[in-house]
Motif scaffolding. Structure first.
Motif, PDB file in Angstrom:
ATOM      1  N   ASN A 187      10.978 -19.291  -1.776  1.00 48.26           N
ATOM      2  CA  ASN A 187      11.655 -18.178  -1.115  1.00 48.26           C
ATOM      3  C   ASN A 187      12.173 -17.133  -2.092  1.00 48.26           C
ATOM      4  O   ASN A 187      13.388 -16.913  -2.217  1.00 48.26           O
ATOM      5  CB  ASN A 187      12.815 -18.689  -0.260  1.00 48.26           C
ATOM      6  N   PRO A 188      11.296 -16.431  -2.797  1.00 47.24           N
ATOM      7  CA  PRO A 188      11.750 -15.306  -3.626  1.00 47.24           C
ATOM      8  C   PRO A 188      12.161 -14.131  -2.748  1.00 47.24           C
ATOM      9  O   PRO A 188      11.783 -14.051  -1.570  1.00 47.24           O
ATOM     10  CB  PRO A 188      10.502 -14.958  -4.444  1.00 47.24           C
ATOM     11  N   VAL A 189      12.933 -13.229  -3.327  1.00 46.11           N
ATOM     12  CA  VAL A 189      13.368 -12.018  -2.624  1.00 46.11           C
ATOM     13  C   VAL A 189      12.714 -10.807  -3.273  1.00 46.11           C
ATOM     14  O   VAL A 189      12.722 -10.680  -4.502  1.00 46.11           O
ATOM     15  CB  VAL A 189      14.899 -11.868  -2.672  1.00 46.11           C
ATOM     16  N   VAL A 190      12.156  -9.934  -2.449  1.00 44.92           N
ATOM     17  CA  VAL A 190      11.523  -8.711  -2.935  1.00 44.92           C
ATOM     18  C   VAL A 190      12.343  -7.514  -2.494  1.00 44.92           C
ATOM     19  O   VAL A 190      12.806  -7.448  -1.347  1.00 44.92           O
ATOM     20  CB  VAL A 190      10.078  -8.593  -2.406  1.00 44.92           C
ATOM     21  N   LYS A 191      12.532  -6.566  -3.424  1.00 45.24           N
ATOM     22  CA  LYS A 191      13.312  -5.370  -3.120  1.00 45.24           C
ATOM     23  C   LYS A 191      12.530  -4.129  -3.535  1.00 45.24           C
ATOM     24  O   LYS A 191      12.095  -4.002  -4.680  1.00 45.24           O
ATOM     25  CB  LYS A 191      14.651  -5.413  -3.864  1.00 45.24           C
ATOM     26  N   VAL A 192      12.352  -3.209  -2.576  1.00 43.25           N
ATOM     27  CA  VAL A 192      11.701  -1.932  -2.842  1.00 43.25           C
ATOM     28  C   VAL A 192      12.774  -0.923  -3.234  1.00 43.25           C
ATOM     29  O   VAL A 192      13.700  -0.665  -2.462  1.00 43.25           O
ATOM     30  CB  VAL A 192      10.927  -1.425  -1.614  1.00 43.25           C
ATOM     31  N   LEU A 193      12.673  -0.391  -4.433  1.00 44.46           N
ATOM     32  CA  LEU A 193      13.668   0.550  -4.935  1.00 44.46           C
ATOM     33  C   LEU A 193      13.390   1.964  -4.417  1.00 44.46           C
ATOM     34  O   LEU A 193      12.301   2.257  -3.894  1.00 44.46           O
ATOM     35  CB  LEU A 193      13.670   0.528  -6.463  1.00 44.46           C
ATOM     36  N   ASN A 194      14.363   2.835  -4.564  1.00 49.46           N
ATOM     37  CA  ASN A 194      14.236   4.203  -4.042  1.00 49.46           C
ATOM     38  C   ASN A 194      13.066   4.961  -4.660  1.00 49.46           C
ATOM     39  O   ASN A 194      12.485   5.850  -4.029  1.00 49.46           O
ATOM     40  CB  ASN A 194      15.533   4.981  -4.266  1.00 49.46           C
ATOM     41  N   ASP A 195      12.710   4.629  -5.900  1.00 51.56           N
ATOM     42  CA  ASP A 195      11.608   5.330  -6.566  1.00 51.56           C
ATOM     43  C   ASP A 195      10.249   4.708  -6.267  1.00 51.56           C
ATOM     44  O   ASP A 195       9.224   5.118  -6.826  1.00 51.56           O
ATOM     45  CB  ASP A 195      11.840   5.367  -8.079  1.00 51.56           C
ATOM     46  N   GLY A 196      10.218   3.722  -5.371  1.00 49.46           N
ATOM     47  CA  GLY A 196       8.960   3.080  -5.007  1.00 49.46           C
ATOM     48  C   GLY A 196       8.627   1.861  -5.833  1.00 49.46           C
ATOM     49  O   GLY A 196       7.721   1.097  -5.473  1.00 49.46           O
ATOM     50  N   ASN A 197       9.317   1.673  -6.959  1.00 50.65           N
ATOM     51  CA  ASN A 197       9.093   0.463  -7.749  1.00 50.65           C
ATOM     52  C   ASN A 197       9.618  -0.761  -6.991  1.00 50.65           C
ATOM     53  O   ASN A 197      10.526  -0.653  -6.158  1.00 50.65           O
ATOM     54  CB  ASN A 197       9.778   0.574  -9.109  1.00 50.65           C
ATOM     55  N   VAL A 198       9.040  -1.912  -7.308  1.00 52.63           N
ATOM     56  CA  VAL A 198       9.374  -3.129  -6.573  1.00 52.63           C
ATOM     57  C   VAL A 198       9.802  -4.218  -7.551  1.00 52.63           C
ATOM     58  O   VAL A 198       9.150  -4.445  -8.574  1.00 52.63           O
ATOM     59  CB  VAL A 198       8.166  -3.614  -5.744  1.00 52.63           C
ATOM     60  N   THR A 199      10.899  -4.896  -7.232  1.00 52.31           N
ATOM     61  CA  THR A 199      11.427  -5.983  -8.059  1.00 52.31           C
ATOM     62  C   THR A 199      11.436  -7.264  -7.240  1.00 52.31           C
ATOM     63  O   THR A 199      11.718  -7.259  -6.045  1.00 52.31           O
ATOM     64  CB  THR A 199      12.855  -5.657  -8.522  1.00 52.31           C
ATOM     65  N   VAL A 200      11.119  -8.387  -7.893  1.00 57.35           N
ATOM     66  CA  VAL A 200      11.198  -9.689  -7.242  1.00 57.35           C
ATOM     67  C   VAL A 200      12.270 -10.516  -7.940  1.00 57.35           C
ATOM     68  O   VAL A 200      12.381 -10.504  -9.168  1.00 57.35           O
ATOM     69  CB  VAL A 200       9.834 -10.412  -7.225  1.00 57.35           C
TER      70      VAL A 200
END
Length: 296
Positions: A187-200
């Motif tokens: 169950n990782p969490v993915v976050k889409v940042l305001n600039d379109g980059n994505v962090t897990v």
């Protein structure tokens, strides 16, 4: 709906932060003793007003509610519905025994978990995963059902239905691809940042594998796995990429507000992250093919 007036002196509140999302749990010492997987995510200066959601763990009578949806996954059942006041309710069942009922406010920012005494930790974990997924659904955040590894300062997620071999494929990377580490196995969490980059991000929830790492990486790629008598990989795009994501993201899709939030996140991921389909055997060649294609 919820008050603190009934809380006994043995109960305390602790704060946690997962993927930059702050939340609190109010429970007794025995509950916190079971929650060792949350220790890496502990915050010692949390403020209640800044929490995305707050959970109270208590004991009490069974919650009566009207069923809306019934999910059964490998012996674990979750029944979703609403009580007479229209508040969302989730019943957690394991091996045909009820572990607890989660009753929440409609915005999922405040909730109470009533536990029965059996499978208590399972109930707490499920309650927190549900609150996390639903309270953040409109914020570019998604709780995935996936196995995730890190390599060369990026993370790579492996998706697929239960039994496909997500954990197996991660273990092949760990064995044969030097420099690979496991970030989270379920169950990782993915976050889409305001600039379109994505962090897990790692999370306190990692299925059967105890991997609770408070780390994050840029998301380098997503791989949908399916079993085959050969190894073959190809890039997905457009609607194929979008469709590959949907079954692996947790959410209450019959709730329009939540469904809309998840759609925005899924659309952003499909447009900004390379998504692949790997048809494969559970062998070294599959891991090498995948690594060479998506990470080099």
């Amino acid at each position: 709906m919820l008050t603190y007036s009934y809380l006994c002196s043995q109960m305390k509140t602790k704060y946690y932060k997962v993927a930059e999302v702050l939340f609190s749990v109010t429970a007794n010492d025995d509950d916190f003793e079971m929650m060792k997987n949350y220790a890496p995510f502990t915050v010692f200066d949390g403020i209640a007003s800044s929490c995305a959601f707050q959970l109270i763990v208590s004991e009490g009578e069974a919650v009566t509610f009207t069923e809306e949806m019934h999910q059964d996954d490998e012996g674990q059942e979750i029944i979703c519905g609403k009580d007479a006041d229209g508040c969302p309710v989730f019943e957690f069942i394991w091996a045909r025994e009820t572990a607890g009922w989660l009753r929440s406010q409609s915005d999922y920012r405040s909730a109470e978990l009533i536990v029965t005494g059996c499978y208590r930790k399972l109930a707490i974990d499920n309650a927190l995963m549900i609150l996390f997924a639903l309270s953040t659904a409109g914020q570019g955040i998604a709780l995935f059902h996936a196995s995730t590894v890190s390599f060369a300062d990026k993370a790579y997620m492996f998706l697929g239905v239960s039994g496909t071999g997500k954990s197996t494929h991660s273990s092949l990377w760990l064995k044969y691809i030097d420099g690979t580490e496991l970030l989270n196995d379920d169950n990782p969490v993915v976050k889409v940042l305001n600039d379109g980059n994505v962090t897990v991000y790692g999370s306190p929830w990692s299925g059967k594998t105890p991997c609770y790492r408070n780390l994050s990486y840029p998301l380098g790629g997503i791989v949908l796995l399916s079993q085959a008598p050969y190894n073959k990989i190809h890039r997905l795009s457009g609607i194929q990429a979008y469709v590959a994501l949907v079954p692996s993201i947790s959410g209450k899709r019959w709730d329009k507000c939540i469904a809309d939030g998840l759609h925005q996140t899924e659309n952003a991921l499909a447009m900004n992250v390379p998504i692949w389909h790997l048809e494969c055997l559970p062998d070294e060649a599959a891991a090498q093919l995948c690594h060479k294609t998506i990470a080099l």
